[in-house]
Design a protein around this motif. Sequence first.
Motif, short mmCIF file in Angstrom:
data_model
loop_
_atom_site.label_atom_id
_atom_site.label_comp_id
_atom_site.label_asym_id
_atom_site.label_seq_id
_atom_site.Cartn_x
_atom_site.Cartn_y
_atom_site.Cartn_z
N SER A 122 0.82 -1.21 0.00
CA SER A 122 0.00 0.00 0.00
C SER A 122 0.86 1.26 0.00
O SER A 122 0.42 2.31 -0.48
CB SER A 122 -0.95 0.00 1.20
OG SER A 122 -0.22 -0.06 2.41
N LYS A 125 2.60 1.24 -3.75
CA LYS A 125 1.65 1.47 -4.85
C LYS A 125 0.43 2.22 -4.33
O LYS A 125 -0.71 1.82 -4.58
CB LYS A 125 1.25 0.14 -5.47
CG LYS A 125 2.41 -0.67 -6.04
CD LYS A 125 1.93 -1.97 -6.64
CE LYS A 125 3.08 -2.77 -7.22
NZ LYS A 125 3.74 -2.09 -8.36
N ARG A 126 0.68 3.29 -3.56
CA ARG A 126 -0.43 3.95 -2.87
C ARG A 126 -1.38 4.68 -3.82
O ARG A 126 -2.50 4.98 -3.44
CB ARG A 126 0.10 4.93 -1.81
CG ARG A 126 0.97 6.03 -2.33
CD ARG A 126 1.46 6.87 -1.15
NE ARG A 126 2.28 7.99 -1.54
CZ ARG A 126 3.59 7.92 -1.75
NH1 ARG A 126 4.21 6.76 -1.63
NH2 ARG A 126 4.29 8.98 -2.11
N ASP A 127 -0.95 4.98 -5.03
CA ASP A 127 -1.81 5.68 -5.97
C ASP A 127 -2.41 4.75 -7.02
O ASP A 127 -2.89 5.21 -8.06
CB ASP A 127 -1.02 6.79 -6.68
CG ASP A 127 -0.55 7.86 -5.70
OD1 ASP A 127 -1.29 8.14 -4.74
OD2 ASP A 127 0.57 8.38 -5.89
N THR A 128 -2.39 3.45 -6.73
CA THR A 128 -2.92 2.48 -7.69
C THR A 128 -4.07 1.70 -7.07
O THR A 128 -4.36 1.81 -5.87
CB THR A 128 -1.81 1.49 -8.12
OG1 THR A 128 -1.41 0.71 -6.99
CG2 THR A 128 -0.60 2.23 -8.67
N GLY A 131 -2.80 -0.70 -4.35
CA GLY A 131 -2.53 -0.02 -3.08
C GLY A 131 -3.81 0.30 -2.33
O GLY A 131 -3.89 0.12 -1.11
N THR A 132 -4.82 0.75 -3.05
CA THR A 132 -6.11 1.05 -2.41
C THR A 132 -6.74 -0.23 -1.86
O THR A 132 -7.31 -0.22 -0.75
CB THR A 132 -7.06 1.70 -3.42
OG1 THR A 132 -6.45 2.87 -3.95
CG2 THR A 132 -8.38 2.07 -2.76
N SER A 135 -4.97 -1.26 1.38
CA SER A 135 -5.39 -0.42 2.49
C SER A 135 -6.80 -0.79 2.96
O SER A 135 -7.08 -0.80 4.17
CB SER A 135 -5.36 1.06 2.09
OG SER A 135 -4.05 1.46 1.76
N ARG A 203 2.73 1.20 6.51
CA ARG A 203 2.49 2.10 5.38
C ARG A 203 2.91 3.53 5.72
O ARG A 203 3.64 4.18 4.95
CB ARG A 203 1.02 2.06 4.99
CG ARG A 203 0.65 2.97 3.83
CD ARG A 203 -0.86 2.93 3.57
NE ARG A 203 -1.22 3.70 2.38
CZ ARG A 203 -1.42 5.02 2.38
NH1 ARG A 203 -1.31 5.69 3.54
NH2 ARG A 203 -1.74 5.65 1.26
#
Length: 317
Positions: A122, A125-128, A131-132, A135, A203
């Motif tokens: 997450s 790749k928090r903007d993918t 990643g979502t 989370s 994260r």
Amino acid sequence: MLTFFFERLLSSLITLAIAAVAVFLIVHMIPGDPVMIMLGEAAGGDPETVARVTRELGLDKPLLTQFLHWIGNIVQGDFGTSIRSGEPVAEALLLRIPRSLELILGGLIVAVLLGLPLGVISARKRDTVIGTLSSTVAVIGFSAPVFVTGVLLVVCFAVWLQWLPSSGYVAFGDDPWLHLSCLLLPSLAIGINFMGVVARVTRASLIDTMRRDYVAMARSKGLSRSRALIRHALPNAMVPVIAIVGIRAGNLLGGTVIVEALFDWPGLSSLLVSASFARDYPLMQGSLISIFALFIVISLMIDLAQSFFDPRVRAAT
């Protein structure tokens, strides 16, 4: 490092001494006469019998005398005798403590094995979408109460699939495979609940660490983002993760009552609850001081682990 260890050890001993005083006073403030509970309604109505048993248990002496006698015995490894069963408290603790530690360790292993990769994914790749999704799984994990997770695990793996026993305890020496089978579901119930916390802390810590100058320097020297994350960012990001794991392990020492009741696991928490209902002073005191001692030992180990990963922890003392 040695100086750091002895400083932490001294503070741990002082904390344990304060905890012993608190345990003794709290237990004796609980309403109810343990002698009357032990004797029952019939014999409890005889004043001579009550006075004799009170004398034998040492409950007629001043609190300070009782405390000094209790501490002196504990130093020698004698935690007293259970009022309810008449058995040595030390034997009950030696039987229950390993079971609780095993349950807690199993839950923490599950939490770290699931939560750490989720946190790394997450953060990486928090903007993918991946990643979502990671989370979201983490949030669901720590939002679900442990008894709900436990019931769902029993229904799925014990009732529908019939892969694992729904509850019970079997000693490892009697049947290692069945022992591990009985341990798996309660460990999963604890671990899934804590997995989300590990993932969220990992994260947040990793995102903060990836912004540091030394990571940017490593990237400027040609390291890929993944290698910079693994070699430089992740070890430093582990410090708060280790702290939260240690705190959770300490909290679980006396907080696994629901899990032990749900899966019929005879641990330290259930022993403390039953001793409290029976007003069994020696057993309550022994259980509580054991929980405090184990919590302090775990805190000491966490401090040493943090100083290993981050020397700034040692330098700050």
